[in-house]
Write a protein that holds these residues in place. Structure first.
Motif, PDB file in Angstrom:
ATOM      1  N   PRO A 126    -102.357 -53.199   4.966  1.00  0.00           N
ATOM      2  CA  PRO A 126    -101.745 -53.036   3.643  1.00  0.00           C
ATOM      3  C   PRO A 126    -101.608 -51.558   3.268  1.00  0.00           C
ATOM      4  CG  PRO A 126    -103.588 -54.590   3.557  1.00  0.00           C
ATOM      5  CD  PRO A 126    -103.628 -53.946   4.903  1.00  0.00           C
ATOM      6  N   VAL A 127    -100.556 -51.257   2.541  1.00  0.00           N
ATOM      7  CA  VAL A 127    -100.401 -49.912   1.980  1.00  0.00           C
ATOM      8  C   VAL A 127    -101.331 -49.791   0.777  1.00  0.00           C
ATOM      9  CG1 VAL A 127     -98.801 -48.305   0.879  1.00  0.00           C
ATOM     10  CG2 VAL A 127     -98.002 -49.797   2.722  1.00  0.00           C
ATOM     11  N   ALA A 128    -101.380 -50.856  -0.014  1.00  0.00           N
ATOM     12  CA  ALA A 128    -102.306 -50.894  -1.155  1.00  0.00           C
ATOM     13  C   ALA A 128    -103.536 -51.695  -0.726  1.00  0.00           C
ATOM     14  CB  ALA A 128    -101.623 -51.501  -2.370  1.00  0.00           C
ATOM     15  N   ALA A 129    -103.600 -52.970  -1.061  1.00  0.00           N
ATOM     16  CA  ALA A 129    -104.828 -53.716  -0.732  1.00  0.00           C
ATOM     17  C   ALA A 129    -104.586 -55.134  -0.233  1.00  0.00           C
ATOM     18  CB  ALA A 129    -105.752 -53.756  -1.941  1.00  0.00           C
ATOM     19  N   GLY A 130    -103.339 -55.575  -0.153  1.00  0.00           N
ATOM     20  CA  GLY A 130    -103.122 -56.940   0.318  1.00  0.00           C
ATOM     21  C   GLY A 130    -101.734 -57.127   0.906  1.00  0.00           C
ATOM     22  N   ARG A 131    -101.677 -57.790   2.055  1.00  0.00           N
ATOM     23  CA  ARG A 131    -100.385 -57.964   2.729  1.00  0.00           C
ATOM     24  C   ARG A 131    -100.361 -59.292   3.474  1.00  0.00           C
ATOM     25  NH1 ARG A 131     -97.411 -52.876   4.724  1.00  0.00           N
ATOM     26  NH2 ARG A 131     -95.447 -53.749   5.371  1.00  0.00           N
ATOM     27  N   ASN A 132     -99.190 -59.953   3.484  1.00  0.00           N
ATOM     28  CA  ASN A 132     -99.006 -61.209   4.227  1.00  0.00           C
ATOM     29  C   ASN A 132     -98.017 -60.984   5.353  1.00  0.00           C
ATOM     30  OD1 ASN A 132    -100.540 -62.721   2.303  1.00  0.00           O
ATOM     31  ND2 ASN A 132     -98.765 -62.652   0.948  1.00  0.00           N
ATOM     32  N   HIS A 133     -98.367 -61.423   6.553  1.00  0.00           N
ATOM     33  CA  HIS A 133     -97.464 -61.332   7.700  1.00  0.00           C
ATOM     34  C   HIS A 133     -97.042 -62.739   8.108  1.00  0.00           C
ATOM     35  CE1 HIS A 133     -98.218 -57.051   8.589  1.00  0.00           C
ATOM     36  NE2 HIS A 133     -99.452 -57.302   8.176  1.00  0.00           N
ATOM     37  N   PRO A 134     -95.747 -63.050   8.049  1.00  0.00           N
ATOM     38  CA  PRO A 134     -95.313 -64.387   8.467  1.00  0.00           C
ATOM     39  C   PRO A 134     -95.582 -64.596   9.963  1.00  0.00           C
ATOM     40  CG  PRO A 134     -93.548 -63.214   7.330  1.00  0.00           C
ATOM     41  CD  PRO A 134     -94.630 -62.226   7.588  1.00  0.00           C
ATOM     42  N   LEU A 135     -96.189 -65.729  10.306  1.00  0.00           N
ATOM     43  CA  LEU A 135     -96.405 -66.095  11.712  1.00  0.00           C
ATOM     44  C   LEU A 135     -95.418 -67.166  12.127  1.00  0.00           C
ATOM     45  CD1 LEU A 135    -100.320 -66.288  11.848  1.00  0.00           C
ATOM     46  CD2 LEU A 135     -98.874 -64.488  12.797  1.00  0.00           C
ATOM     47  N   LEU A 136     -95.249 -68.148  11.254  1.00  0.00           N
ATOM     48  CA  LEU A 136     -94.315 -69.240  11.547  1.00  0.00           C
ATOM     49  C   LEU A 136     -93.844 -69.830  10.218  1.00  0.00           C
ATOM     50  CD1 LEU A 136     -92.847 -71.200  13.410  1.00  0.00           C
ATOM     51  CD2 LEU A 136     -94.968 -72.459  13.696  1.00  0.00           C
ATOM     52  N   VAL A 137     -92.614 -69.527   9.878  1.00  0.00           N
ATOM     53  CA  VAL A 137     -92.040 -70.083   8.651  1.00  0.00           C
ATOM     54  C   VAL A 137     -90.957 -71.067   9.081  1.00  0.00           C
ATOM     55  CG1 VAL A 137     -90.777 -69.563   6.535  1.00  0.00           C
ATOM     56  CG2 VAL A 137     -92.576 -68.009   7.317  1.00  0.00           C
ATOM     57  N   GLU A 138     -91.166 -72.318   8.754  1.00  0.00           N
ATOM     58  CA  GLU A 138     -90.260 -73.367   9.229  1.00  0.00           C
ATOM     59  C   GLU A 138     -88.928 -73.332   8.478  1.00  0.00           C
ATOM     60  OE1 GLU A 138     -92.887 -77.010  10.794  1.00  0.00           O
ATOM     61  OE2 GLU A 138     -92.877 -76.813   8.618  1.00  0.00           O
ATOM     62  N   ASP A 139     -87.874 -73.718   9.188  1.00  0.00           N
ATOM     63  CA  ASP A 139     -86.558 -73.885   8.558  1.00  0.00           C
ATOM     64  C   ASP A 139     -86.598 -75.131   7.673  1.00  0.00           C
ATOM     65  OD1 ASP A 139     -85.604 -71.716   9.950  1.00  0.00           O
ATOM     66  OD2 ASP A 139     -84.886 -72.933  11.646  1.00  0.00           O
ATOM     67  N   ASP A 140     -85.507 -75.320   6.946  1.00  0.00           N
ATOM     68  CA  ASP A 140     -85.305 -76.550   6.158  1.00  0.00           C
ATOM     69  C   ASP A 140     -86.432 -76.795   5.154  1.00  0.00           C
ATOM     70  OD1 ASP A 140     -82.936 -77.019   7.545  1.00  0.00           O
ATOM     71  OD2 ASP A 140     -84.032 -78.003   9.179  1.00  0.00           O
ATOM     72  N   ASP A 141     -86.852 -75.726   4.484  1.00  0.00           N
ATOM     73  CA  ASP A 141     -87.840 -75.852   3.408  1.00  0.00           C
ATOM     74  C   ASP A 141     -89.169 -76.422   3.893  1.00  0.00           C
ATOM     75  OD1 ASP A 141     -88.486 -75.378   0.765  1.00  0.00           O
ATOM     76  OD2 ASP A 141     -87.951 -77.392   0.113  1.00  0.00           O
ATOM     77  N   GLY A 142     -89.562 -76.026   5.095  1.00  0.00           N
ATOM     78  CA  GLY A 142     -90.819 -76.522   5.664  1.00  0.00           C
ATOM     79  C   GLY A 142     -92.005 -75.662   5.266  1.00  0.00           C
ATOM     80  N   HIS A 143     -93.056 -75.754   6.064  1.00  0.00           N
ATOM     81  CA  HIS A 143     -94.300 -75.044   5.767  1.00  0.00           C
ATOM     82  C   HIS A 143     -94.208 -73.557   6.150  1.00  0.00           C
ATOM     83  CE1 HIS A 143     -95.535 -79.085   5.369  1.00  0.00           C
ATOM     84  NE2 HIS A 143     -95.981 -79.305   6.596  1.00  0.00           N
ATOM     85  N   GLY A 144     -95.138 -72.783   5.636  1.00  0.00           N
ATOM     86  CA  GLY A 144     -95.218 -71.360   5.982  1.00  0.00           C
ATOM     87  C   GLY A 144     -96.621 -71.015   6.437  1.00  0.00           C
TER      88      GLY A 144
END
Lengths: 194, 101
Positions: free
Chosen positions: A57-75
């Motif tokens: 993180p540049v500040a204190a918290g960051r999220n990195h996508p690993l697997l974001v499903e198409d068609d409004d699926g899970h992240g």
């Protein structure tokens, strides 16, 4: 095979298990518990998640996508939060499951105690807590309320699975005991949901 | 006897008010305690709803999420009232719905 390829394969395998569980049971406490156990197993494979592959993180918290499903699926995300990083009690509007790779993050759970009759006003009381640390995780349903804070001197690095991708979240509702207030962020469902 | 923390004057231009903010208090906490309807949501450095422009003065920041305030915004003197503690007299303007940063 590179670590990145191995990680992608492991994440896809995990997501297939998630769908297997939810197809059989739906989103139930039992299903979320099973998903949590699978996510803890994935997080235990620390070699798949070398810090050199993820920007701090540049500040204190960051999220990195690993697997974001198409068609409004899970992240599925790798999260990095620095010591002291916190989130006040909130309700995502969607279920989530967390598991630690390293570091410690305290999750406290709450329930709303007022009847919602006064706009902007709310009271909550704590009902439990769990330390999300290596070998452990937590699961919560669509409208469960939790707060987080990174404890100790190490960053908390973990995996987080949400029912929707972060970019497609419903309204997140924040509760503040200090102000006896409740505030809701606008839903992102309209713009991003299929 | 414990000493009370030092306080600083914080001017909030939107509400045309000047409040006292202790050095161990965030600007948002002091504003709400003073009865000001300051815009906020997470109040914990995650959403950016309480973002404002620091017109004058310096603040120290509690930990926040990267997405709530970008380095570019921080460099341009934007801040989060829920994370900012005054280090001296401060003047701040909240962005609210008019934000375009």
């Amino acid at each position: 095979m590179s670590i990145s390829d191995k990680r992608d394969r492991a994440c896809q395998k995990f997501m297939a298990k998630v769908h297997e569980i939810t197809a059989k049971e739906g989103i139930t406490p039992s299903a979320l518990h099973q998903i949590k156990k699978k996510l803890v197993s994935l997080a235990n494979k620390e070699a798949l998640f070398p810090l050199s592959d993820f920007t701090m993180p540049v500040a204190a918290g960051r999220n990195h996508p690993l697997l974001v499903e198409d068609d409004d699926g899970h992240g599925l995300y790798l999260t990095i939060n620095m010591p002291g990083k916190e989130a006040a009690p909130h309700d995502h509007g969607i279920w989530c499951v967390n598991a630690a790779i390293s570091g410690c993050e305290l999750h406290q759970f709450f329930r709303r105690t007022d009847n919602g009759a006064i706009p902007g006003h709310a009271t909550v009381e704590q009902t439990g807590e769990v330390m999300v640390e290596p070998g452990n995780g937590m699961a919560m349903g669509d409208h469960d309320i939790h707060s987080t804070i990174v404890v100790g001197k190490e960053p908390a690095i973990g995996l987080a699975l949400y029912g929707y991708a972060l970019a497609s979240f419903p309204s997140v509702v924040w509760y503040h005991s200090e102000f006896s207030s409740v505030r809701a962020l606008p839903s992102r469902r309209g713009a991003n949901a299929a | 006897m414990a000493r009370s923390p030092k306080t600083h004057r914080v001017k909030i231009t939107n509400s045309k008010s000047v409040i006292n903010c202790a050095t161990n208090q965030t600007i948002l906490q002091a504003a709400i305690a003073a009865g000001i309807d300051y815009p906020y949501a997470c109040a914990s450095g995650n959403c950016g709803t309480c973002m404002g422009r620091l017109e004058d003065g310096k603040v120290s920041m509690l930990p926040r999420g990267d997405a709530a305030l970008s380095p570019k915004q921080a460099k341009a003197r934007f801040t989060l009232a829920c994370r900012a503690r005054p280090r001296g007299p401060v003047t701040i303007t909240w962005l609210g719905a008019d934000r375009d940063v």
